[in-house]
Design a protein around this motif. Structure first.
Motif, PDB file in Angstrom:
ATOM      1  N   LYS A 189       0.798  -1.387  -0.042  1.00 23.82           N
ATOM      2  CA  LYS A 189      -0.042   0.003  -0.093  1.00 23.82           C
ATOM      3  C   LYS A 189       0.943   1.186  -0.005  1.00 23.82           C
ATOM      4  CE  LYS A 189      -4.015  -2.013   2.296  1.00 23.82           C
ATOM      5  NZ  LYS A 189      -4.391  -3.028   1.136  1.00 23.82           N
ATOM      6  N   ALA A 190       2.018   0.922  -0.843  1.00 25.43           N
ATOM      7  CA  ALA A 190       2.710   2.490  -0.850  1.00 25.43           C
ATOM      8  C   ALA A 190       2.466   3.205  -1.845  1.00 25.43           C
ATOM      9  CB  ALA A 190       4.096   1.759  -1.272  1.00 25.43           C
ATOM     10  N   ASP A 191       2.982   4.623  -1.659  1.00 29.20           N
ATOM     11  CA  ASP A 191       2.378   5.770  -2.522  1.00 29.20           C
ATOM     12  C   ASP A 191       2.743   5.762  -3.916  1.00 29.20           C
ATOM     13  OD1 ASP A 191       1.653   8.137  -3.533  1.00 29.20           O
ATOM     14  OD2 ASP A 191       2.613   9.379  -1.840  1.00 29.20           O
ATOM     15  N   ILE A 192       1.882   5.284  -4.715  1.00 29.20           N
ATOM     16  CA  ILE A 192       2.366   4.959  -6.451  1.00 29.20           C
ATOM     17  C   ILE A 192       2.768   6.547  -6.756  1.00 29.20           C
ATOM     18  CG2 ILE A 192       1.224   4.648  -8.650  1.00 29.20           C
ATOM     19  CD1 ILE A 192       1.641   2.044  -6.742  1.00 29.20           C
ATOM     20  N   LEU A 193       2.298   7.699  -6.494  1.00 26.09           N
ATOM     21  CA  LEU A 193       2.585   8.885  -6.802  1.00 26.09           C
ATOM     22  C   LEU A 193       4.178   9.028  -6.549  1.00 26.09           C
ATOM     23  CD1 LEU A 193       2.271  11.640  -8.382  1.00 26.09           C
ATOM     24  CD2 LEU A 193       1.409  12.438  -5.985  1.00 26.09           C
ATOM     25  N   LYS A 194       4.393   8.961  -5.405  1.00 30.56           N
ATOM     26  CA  LYS A 194       6.001   8.865  -4.999  1.00 30.56           C
ATOM     27  C   LYS A 194       7.015   7.910  -6.135  1.00 30.56           C
ATOM     28  CE  LYS A 194       6.049  10.109  -0.319  1.00 30.56           C
ATOM     29  NZ  LYS A 194       6.300   9.733   1.162  1.00 30.56           N
ATOM     30  N   CYS A 195       6.462   6.663  -6.251  1.00 31.67           N
ATOM     31  CA  CYS A 195       6.954   5.862  -7.247  1.00 31.67           C
ATOM     32  C   CYS A 195       7.182   6.630  -8.681  1.00 31.67           C
ATOM     33  CB  CYS A 195       6.233   4.244  -7.147  1.00 31.67           C
ATOM     34  SG  CYS A 195       6.524   3.634  -5.569  1.00 31.67           S
ATOM     35  N   ALA A 196       6.096   7.012  -9.050  1.00 31.42           N
ATOM     36  CA  ALA A 196       5.904   7.668 -10.341  1.00 31.42           C
ATOM     37  C   ALA A 196       6.899   8.953 -10.439  1.00 31.42           C
ATOM     38  CB  ALA A 196       4.472   7.946 -10.637  1.00 31.42           C
ATOM     39  N   ILE A 197       6.967   9.866  -9.440  1.00 37.18           N
ATOM     40  CA  ILE A 197       8.021  10.714  -9.449  1.00 37.18           C
ATOM     41  C   ILE A 197       9.310  10.274  -9.523  1.00 37.18           C
ATOM     42  CG2 ILE A 197       9.122  12.584  -7.944  1.00 37.18           C
ATOM     43  CD1 ILE A 197       6.015  12.986  -7.004  1.00 37.18           C
ATOM     44  N   ALA A 198       9.660   9.461  -9.012  1.00 38.74           N
ATOM     45  CA  ALA A 198      10.894   8.808  -9.152  1.00 38.74           C
ATOM     46  C   ALA A 198      11.442   8.187 -10.383  1.00 38.74           C
ATOM     47  CB  ALA A 198      11.314   7.477  -7.872  1.00 38.74           C
ATOM     48  N   ALA A 199      10.401   7.586 -11.021  1.00 37.63           N
ATOM     49  CA  ALA A 199      10.493   6.820 -12.172  1.00 37.63           C
ATOM     50  C   ALA A 199      10.624   7.976 -13.439  1.00 37.63           C
ATOM     51  CB  ALA A 199       9.411   6.122 -12.605  1.00 37.63           C
TER      52      ALA A 199
END
Length: 151
Positions: A49-59
């Motif tokens: 249930k991690a923050d997908i937006l944070k992952c998207a920003i990193a990507a």
């Protein structure tokens, strides 16, 4: 999920001319790529249930560096495009207007042929309307961005 970047400088947008093997030719595109390298990695993030937006920003930052040779200093979410009710393939669109150039340039992956090109807003609109940008979701987002930029 995937990420796309609307990179701005002097009322121009950085578009990539990219060889696409599935098209057997070149396509103009927004820089970007996958938010996760594997389905397993994506599932782990979902399960935590991690923050997908944070992952998207990193990507998005990673893809920006690889495809354009630019290091993002500031990034802002513009829009999330949903594929549909039963298809889970969101595209996160980001605006980048603060960046620095990497001295070594692009960091392309094996097999990638990508040429970044600065285009005026009018030229980007023309590329959208003349099917030179073939990713239709990006065409819709770009046209929306261009129509609302000066408002």
């Amino acid at each position: 999920p995937g990420v796309r970047l609307i990179i701005l400088k002097d009322k121009k947008i950085l578009i990539t001319k990219e060889f696409r093997y599935e098209l057997d030719g070149y396509d103009y595109r927004l820089p970007g790529g996958k938010a996760f390298d594997t389905l397993n990695e994506y599932r782990q993030i979902i399960n935590k249930k991690a923050d997908i937006l944070k992952c998207a920003i990193a990507a998005a930052k990673k893809e920006c560096l690889e495809e354009t040779g630019l290091i993002v200093k500031k990034i802002k979410l513009f829009q999330i495009s949903k594929a549909g009710l039963t298809v889970d393939w969101d595209l996160f669109y980001f605006i980048v207007d603060d960046f620095v150039s990497r001295k070594q340039g692009q960091k392309l992956e094996h097999g990638e042929i990508i040429h970044p090109e600065w285009k005026t807003f009018n030229k980007v609109k023309e590329l959208c309307l003349n099917n030179k940008i073939k990713e239709d979701r990006s065409v819709g987002v770009l046209l929306k961005f261009l129509l609302n930029f000066d408002k």
